[in-house]
Design a protein around this motif. Structure first.
Motif, short mmCIF file in Angstrom:
data_model
loop_
_atom_site.label_atom_id
_atom_site.label_comp_id
_atom_site.label_asym_id
_atom_site.label_seq_id
_atom_site.Cartn_x
_atom_site.Cartn_y
_atom_site.Cartn_z
N GLN A 1 -15.24 -23.19 -17.72
CA GLN A 1 -14.93 -22.10 -18.56
C GLN A 1 -15.01 -20.89 -17.50
OE1 GLN A 1 -14.58 -21.21 -21.64
NE2 GLN A 1 -15.04 -23.27 -22.49
N VAL A 2 -13.87 -20.11 -17.85
CA VAL A 2 -13.54 -18.83 -16.73
C VAL A 2 -13.44 -17.97 -18.16
CG1 VAL A 2 -12.22 -17.76 -15.47
CG2 VAL A 2 -12.90 -20.55 -15.08
N GLN A 3 -13.96 -16.52 -17.80
CA GLN A 3 -13.78 -15.49 -18.59
C GLN A 3 -13.04 -14.36 -17.61
OE1 GLN A 3 -17.21 -16.63 -18.61
NE2 GLN A 3 -16.36 -17.84 -20.06
N LEU A 4 -12.04 -13.80 -18.18
CA LEU A 4 -11.21 -12.99 -17.42
C LEU A 4 -11.06 -11.53 -18.07
CD1 LEU A 4 -8.14 -15.24 -16.43
CD2 LEU A 4 -9.92 -14.81 -15.06
N VAL A 5 -11.48 -10.65 -17.33
CA VAL A 5 -11.46 -9.13 -17.95
C VAL A 5 -10.45 -8.32 -17.16
CG1 VAL A 5 -13.03 -7.30 -18.73
CG2 VAL A 5 -13.90 -9.51 -18.77
N GLU A 6 -9.66 -7.85 -17.72
CA GLU A 6 -8.72 -6.81 -17.00
C GLU A 6 -8.95 -5.47 -17.44
OE1 GLU A 6 -5.55 -9.96 -18.91
OE2 GLU A 6 -6.85 -8.71 -19.80
N SER A 7 -8.38 -4.48 -16.65
CA SER A 7 -8.38 -3.17 -16.73
C SER A 7 -7.42 -2.40 -16.01
CB SER A 7 -9.95 -2.58 -16.41
OG SER A 7 -10.03 -2.79 -14.84
N GLY A 8 -7.19 -1.19 -16.29
CA GLY A 8 -6.21 -0.44 -15.65
C GLY A 8 -4.89 -0.03 -16.17
N GLY A 9 -4.75 -0.58 -17.55
CA GLY A 9 -3.44 -0.13 -18.01
C GLY A 9 -3.26 1.08 -18.35
N GLY A 10 -2.20 1.66 -18.99
CA GLY A 10 -1.89 3.08 -19.44
C GLY A 10 -0.56 3.56 -19.71
N LEU A 11 -0.36 4.65 -19.70
CA LEU A 11 0.97 5.29 -20.13
C LEU A 11 1.38 6.28 -18.80
CD1 LEU A 11 3.41 6.33 -21.70
CD2 LEU A 11 1.88 7.93 -22.66
N VAL A 12 2.51 5.90 -17.96
CA VAL A 12 2.88 6.52 -17.04
C VAL A 12 4.37 6.90 -17.34
CG1 VAL A 12 1.04 5.71 -15.42
CG2 VAL A 12 3.40 4.52 -15.80
N GLN A 13 4.97 7.61 -16.43
CA GLN A 13 6.14 8.18 -16.24
C GLN A 13 6.92 7.34 -15.34
OE1 GLN A 13 6.43 12.35 -15.61
NE2 GLN A 13 5.94 12.86 -17.64
N PRO A 14 8.42 7.08 -15.59
CA PRO A 14 9.30 6.32 -14.45
C PRO A 14 8.87 6.95 -12.97
CG PRO A 14 10.22 6.74 -16.62
CD PRO A 14 9.17 7.50 -16.65
N GLY A 15 8.52 5.75 -12.28
CA GLY A 15 8.27 6.29 -10.81
C GLY A 15 7.00 6.32 -10.31
N GLU A 16 6.03 6.35 -11.42
CA GLU A 16 4.63 6.57 -11.04
C GLU A 16 4.07 5.34 -10.70
OE1 GLU A 16 3.56 10.59 -13.32
OE2 GLU A 16 3.20 8.73 -14.19
N SER A 17 2.76 5.30 -10.51
CA SER A 17 2.28 3.83 -10.06
C SER A 17 0.86 3.78 -11.15
CB SER A 17 1.31 4.02 -8.61
OG SER A 17 2.67 4.31 -7.62
N LEU A 18 0.53 2.29 -11.04
CA LEU A 18 -0.64 1.99 -11.87
C LEU A 18 -1.40 0.94 -10.87
CD1 LEU A 18 -0.02 1.77 -15.54
CD2 LEU A 18 -1.78 3.21 -14.43
N ARG A 19 -2.55 0.63 -11.17
CA ARG A 19 -3.27 -0.54 -10.40
C ARG A 19 -4.11 -1.15 -11.63
NH1 ARG A 19 -4.44 -2.08 -5.51
NH2 ARG A 19 -6.21 -3.27 -4.91
N LEU A 20 -3.84 -2.73 -11.77
CA LEU A 20 -4.24 -3.40 -12.58
C LEU A 20 -5.50 -4.13 -12.03
CD1 LEU A 20 -1.48 -4.82 -14.80
CD2 LEU A 20 -2.83 -2.37 -15.17
N SER A 21 -6.57 -4.44 -12.46
CA SER A 21 -7.53 -5.22 -11.85
C SER A 21 -8.05 -6.09 -12.71
CB SER A 21 -8.92 -4.50 -11.63
OG SER A 21 -8.43 -3.50 -10.37
N CYS A 22 -8.65 -7.37 -12.46
CA CYS A 22 -8.94 -8.56 -13.14
C CYS A 22 -10.22 -9.12 -12.34
CB CYS A 22 -7.74 -9.55 -13.42
SG CYS A 22 -8.54 -11.09 -14.31
N ALA A 23 -11.38 -9.30 -13.33
CA ALA A 23 -12.43 -9.96 -12.95
C ALA A 23 -12.71 -11.37 -13.41
CB ALA A 23 -13.75 -9.00 -13.02
N ALA A 24 -12.96 -12.29 -12.70
CA ALA A 24 -13.11 -13.67 -13.30
C ALA A 24 -14.87 -14.13 -13.15
CB ALA A 24 -12.40 -14.74 -12.68
N SER A 25 -15.32 -14.26 -14.34
CA SER A 25 -16.68 -15.01 -14.41
C SER A 25 -16.90 -16.18 -14.99
CB SER A 25 -17.40 -13.85 -15.17
OG SER A 25 -17.30 -13.67 -16.39
N GLY A 26 -17.90 -16.79 -14.90
CA GLY A 26 -17.98 -18.15 -15.48
C GLY A 26 -18.75 -19.15 -14.51
N ARG A 27 -18.66 -20.46 -14.90
CA ARG A 27 -19.39 -21.51 -14.13
C ARG A 27 -18.24 -22.21 -13.63
NH1 ARG A 27 -23.54 -24.82 -17.68
NH2 ARG A 27 -24.21 -25.38 -15.26
#
Length: 115
Positions: free
Chosen positions: A1-27
């Protein structure tokens, strides 16, 4: 089992930047490949970028040169740096990995690029 949790989305204007992150946990001992997929309204889910535990990367043609995927094997995290964002990048972004023949997905994070 793996759990994935994302973060970092949002609203931006064209040309701008965003960073998404994901952490995996489990056995698990080691995850070979992690990646990001996206799904825009009315469209099929598509691969954005993947990275193996050895650091090999693969990108969709539409994001090459703008997006960079990276991972921290020790922390079981994967990130997606998105630069020069375009309105057509608007979608729900999902973190993905596979283990033992099973695909695992995060809950998704919305990225909206709009002026």
């Amino acid at each position: 089992q793996v759990q994935l949790v994302e973060s970092g989305g949002g609203l931006v204007q064209p040309g701008e930047s965003l960073r998404l992150s994901c952490a995996a946990s489990g056995r698990f001992f080691r995850i070979y490949q992690m990646g990001w997929y996206r799904q825009a309204p009315g469209k099929q889910r598509e691969m954005v970028a993947t990275v193996t535990s050895g650091g090999s990367t693969n990108y969709a043609d539409s994001v090459k040169g703008r997006f960079t995927i990276s991972r921290d094997n020790a922390k079981n995290t994967v990130s997606l740096q998105m630069n020069s964002l375009k309105p057509e990048d608007t979608a729900v972004y999902y973190c993905n990995t596979g283990l033992g023949g099973t695909a695992y997905w995060g809950q998704g994070t919305q990225v909206t690029v709009s002026s």
